[in-house]
Design a protein around this motif. Sequence first.
Motif, PDB file in Angstrom:
ATOM      1  N   VAL A  48      40.106  44.390  56.117  1.00  0.00           N
ATOM      2  CA  VAL A  48      41.238  44.545  57.023  1.00  0.00           C
ATOM      3  C   VAL A  48      42.480  44.033  56.312  1.00  0.00           C
ATOM      4  CG1 VAL A  48      42.201  43.952  59.268  1.00  0.00           C
ATOM      5  CG2 VAL A  48      39.723  44.180  58.995  1.00  0.00           C
ATOM      6  N   THR A  49      43.542  44.857  56.309  1.00  0.00           N
ATOM      7  CA  THR A  49      44.800  44.483  55.666  1.00  0.00           C
ATOM      8  C   THR A  49      45.886  44.404  56.724  1.00  0.00           C
ATOM      9  OG1 THR A  49      44.107  45.639  53.653  1.00  0.00           O
ATOM     10  CG2 THR A  49      46.447  45.075  53.850  1.00  0.00           C
ATOM     11  N   ALA A  50      46.436  43.194  56.911  1.00  0.00           N
ATOM     12  CA  ALA A  50      47.562  43.009  57.825  1.00  0.00           C
ATOM     13  C   ALA A  50      48.790  43.681  57.237  1.00  0.00           C
ATOM     14  CB  ALA A  50      47.817  41.515  58.034  1.00  0.00           C
ATOM     15  N   SER A  51      49.766  43.977  58.067  1.00  0.00           N
ATOM     16  CA  SER A  51      50.973  44.648  57.550  1.00  0.00           C
ATOM     17  C   SER A  51      51.749  43.762  56.582  1.00  0.00           C
ATOM     18  CB  SER A  51      51.870  45.116  58.695  1.00  0.00           C
ATOM     19  OG  SER A  51      52.381  44.024  59.423  1.00  0.00           O
ATOM     20  N   ASP A  52      51.510  42.437  56.594  1.00  0.00           N
ATOM     21  CA  ASP A  52      52.172  41.560  55.621  1.00  0.00           C
ATOM     22  C   ASP A  52      51.445  41.543  54.279  1.00  0.00           C
ATOM     23  OD1 ASP A  52      49.946  39.906  55.956  1.00  0.00           O
ATOM     24  OD2 ASP A  52      51.075  38.222  56.789  1.00  0.00           O
ATOM     25  N   GLY A  53      50.355  42.320  54.156  1.00  0.00           N
ATOM     26  CA  GLY A  53      49.611  42.430  52.908  1.00  0.00           C
ATOM     27  C   GLY A  53      48.406  41.506  52.790  1.00  0.00           C
ATOM     28  N   THR A  54      48.224  40.594  53.717  1.00  0.00           N
ATOM     29  CA  THR A  54      47.082  39.690  53.692  1.00  0.00           C
ATOM     30  C   THR A  54      45.804  40.464  53.996  1.00  0.00           C
ATOM     31  OG1 THR A  54      48.508  37.934  54.521  1.00  0.00           O
ATOM     32  CG2 THR A  54      46.139  37.543  54.618  1.00  0.00           C
ATOM     33  N   VAL A  55      44.747  40.156  53.254  1.00  0.00           N
ATOM     34  CA  VAL A  55      43.477  40.875  53.395  1.00  0.00           C
ATOM     35  C   VAL A  55      42.376  39.903  53.793  1.00  0.00           C
ATOM     36  CG1 VAL A  55      41.728  42.234  52.162  1.00  0.00           C
ATOM     37  CG2 VAL A  55      44.157  42.582  51.666  1.00  0.00           C
ATOM     38  N   ARG A  56      41.528  40.337  54.696  1.00  0.00           N
ATOM     39  CA  ARG A  56      40.311  39.611  55.066  1.00  0.00           C
ATOM     40  C   ARG A  56      39.175  40.624  55.084  1.00  0.00           C
ATOM     41  NH1 ARG A  56      43.506  36.053  54.677  1.00  0.00           N
ATOM     42  NH2 ARG A  56      43.889  34.294  56.057  1.00  0.00           N
ATOM     43  N   THR A  57      37.981  40.166  54.726  1.00  0.00           N
ATOM     44  CA  THR A  57      36.788  41.005  54.848  1.00  0.00           C
ATOM     45  C   THR A  57      35.925  40.415  55.953  1.00  0.00           C
ATOM     46  OG1 THR A  57      36.879  41.648  52.522  1.00  0.00           O
ATOM     47  CG2 THR A  57      34.771  41.943  53.660  1.00  0.00           C
TER      48      THR A  57
END
Length: 129
Positions: A82-91
């Motif tokens: 999952v990529t937030a619109s601020d560019g942060t990614v979590r799996t």
Amino acid sequence: MTAEPVEIERLTEDAAGESHFDSFTVERPLMEFAPPALPFFASSVQPARGFVHVRIPKGWVGAAHPAPQRQICFCLGGALKVTASDGTVRTIGPGDAWQMMDVTGKGHAAEVVSDVPFDAVMVLLPESS
């Protein structure tokens, strides 16, 4: 041990519609949840409107979108990036919980990154809490 806290990823949005990850802790004290069964660790009861079982096929890639409603996802199998619109990614993988509160604005993008489908239960949350 008297409590077993759990950390939950959360996706929120700011006033400009940018989505951001943070996390929060849910306390799970030792309690008699289902007497006469022995005590175990459980959180307080949280409100919900319903739930949905989902299966997203392997290889699926979703365009950026806001969450369709406030919800929390409990992954049963597979993995979702999952990529937030601020560019942060979590799996999000098996056993993970992910709360989606980004219901307006830019939202988030998601893609199945496992070799198996992403299986989850989405619990629909009240409109506001």
